[in-house]
Design a protein around this motif. Structure first.
Motif: not given
Ligand code: FES
Length: 352
Positions: A275, A277-280, A293, A295-298, A310
């Motif tokens: 991802c 965003h933050l690497g998930c 994703c 983690c934060h729904g991307s 995000p």
């Molecule tokens: Fe994927 Fe935050 S890491 S949405």
């Protein structure tokens, strides 16, 4: 006479033999007479005066004494006492030759017996302690002096010497059929309880030591990060029909192989499963035809363009190409970012 008295026994003997050989009676009698005188000189003052008296050293029946006879007489005088022997030698010089061999043989026998029997340490020590006879002695002599104790007497003496103390009185719990008291039972339980704790402690200590040893051994080896190879083959292009998202390589290589349309062109691409965003790690939702994703729904479309959540930018692509054997080869050492316009690079896709 003064010269005679200074002569040794060996000189006297030599002179006597010489006289015997020559048969010179006068010389022989003079020399031979000095022999007992020399022996006597060593013994008593009376004997010192003997040479003049002993001058007629002849046998009772007449005739001159031989050297052997005269020596035997001299030894007999020495052993028997100078005071008594001197006159005897003077009066009966001829009688001694008969007793002389016996007197001469006696000390020889003693010496022979002493030499025949071996001396041992016991005899020497016994002799030194008793000092009844100076010098070494035979075993028999030593035993006679030491008066060895008989075995039975030895045992009796040993029994007398050992004082056996009385046996201690048995405590109550040691007597047969005795039951332990409540206090004793309590003490035993306390002891067992304490020993259990001790055993647990020792086991813990041993475990700690074993782990510490294993850690030390592990420290001896280098830390090697084993990663899958950056270039790998995923198969031929016909295995990836249009619209398919292949997830077989996600777990091992972290990549999706997607046959999708981008900018009006059908392409096979290798999307990085990370991802932005933050690497998930997003998941492919087949029902919704999107990457999501957790983690934060991307959310990302099938071609990797972000559309919700995000995540600030699309997913990245890996380099992809057709190998010499016709299979598709992915190279993870090179990435392509859409926002940088890199997706237009022919190395980022395989046109279908
Ligand atoms: Fe994927 Fe935050 S890491 S949405």
């Amino acid at each position: 006479m003064a010269d005679m008295s200074k002569k040794s026994v060996a000189d006297i003997l030599a002179a006597a033999r010489k006289a015997d050989a020559k048969g010179d009676s006068a010389t022989a009698s003079a020399d031979v007479v000095s022999a007992p005188a020399e022996e006597a000189t060593e013994l008593t003052p009376d004997a010192v005066k003997a040479p003049a008296d002993l001058k007629p050293a002849t046998k009772p029946g007449g005739g001159r004494l031989s050297v052997a006879e005269m020596l035997a007489a001299a030894r007999a005088q020495k052993e028997g006492g100078a005071a008594a022997a001197a006159p005897k030698a003077k009066e009966k010089p001829a009688a001694k030759p008969a007793a002389a061999p016996a007197a001469k043989a006696a000390p020889k026998k003693e010496v022979a017996a002493a030499v025949a029997e071996p001396l041992d340490t016991q005899s020497i020590l016994a002799s030194a302690r008793k000092s009844t006879k100076p010098g070494p002695m035979t075993k028999a002599e030593a035993q006679s002096i030491g008066a060895p104790i008989a075995p039975a007497a030895k045992k009796a003496k040993a029994k007398e010497a050992i004082v056996v103390p009385p046996m201690p009185v048995k405590p109550a719990y040691a007597k047969p059929g005795a039951k332990p008291s409540k206090e004793e039972i309590f003490e035993r339980r306390v002891f067992i309880f304490g020993m259990s704790f001790l055993a647990i402690g020792f086991v813990g200590l041993a475990t700690t030591f074993a782990l510490w040893t294993l850690g030390t051994v592990r420290f001896m080896f280098p830390n090697i990060l084993r990663e899958p190879p950056s270039r790998f083959s995923v198969g031929t292009a016909d295995k990836f029909p249009p619209g398919q998202v292949e997830e077989r390589f996600k777990a091992q290589f972290g990549v999706w192989i997607v046959n999708t349309e981008y900018n009006g062109q059908q392409q096979i691409v290798a999307l990085k499963s990370v991802c932005t965003h933050l690497g998930c790690t997003p998941n492919w939702l087949e029902a919704e035809q999107k990457f999501k994703c957790p983690c934060h729904g991307s959310g990302f479309y099938k071609d990797g363009i972000n559309f919700e959540g995000p995540a600030p930018r699309p997913l990245e692509r890996y380099a992809i190409s057709i190998a010499s054997d016709g299979s598709i080869e992915v190279d993870k050492s090179k990435t392509f970012q859409e926002e940088m316009g890199a997706w237009n690079d022919p190395a980022s896709y395989i046109p279908v």
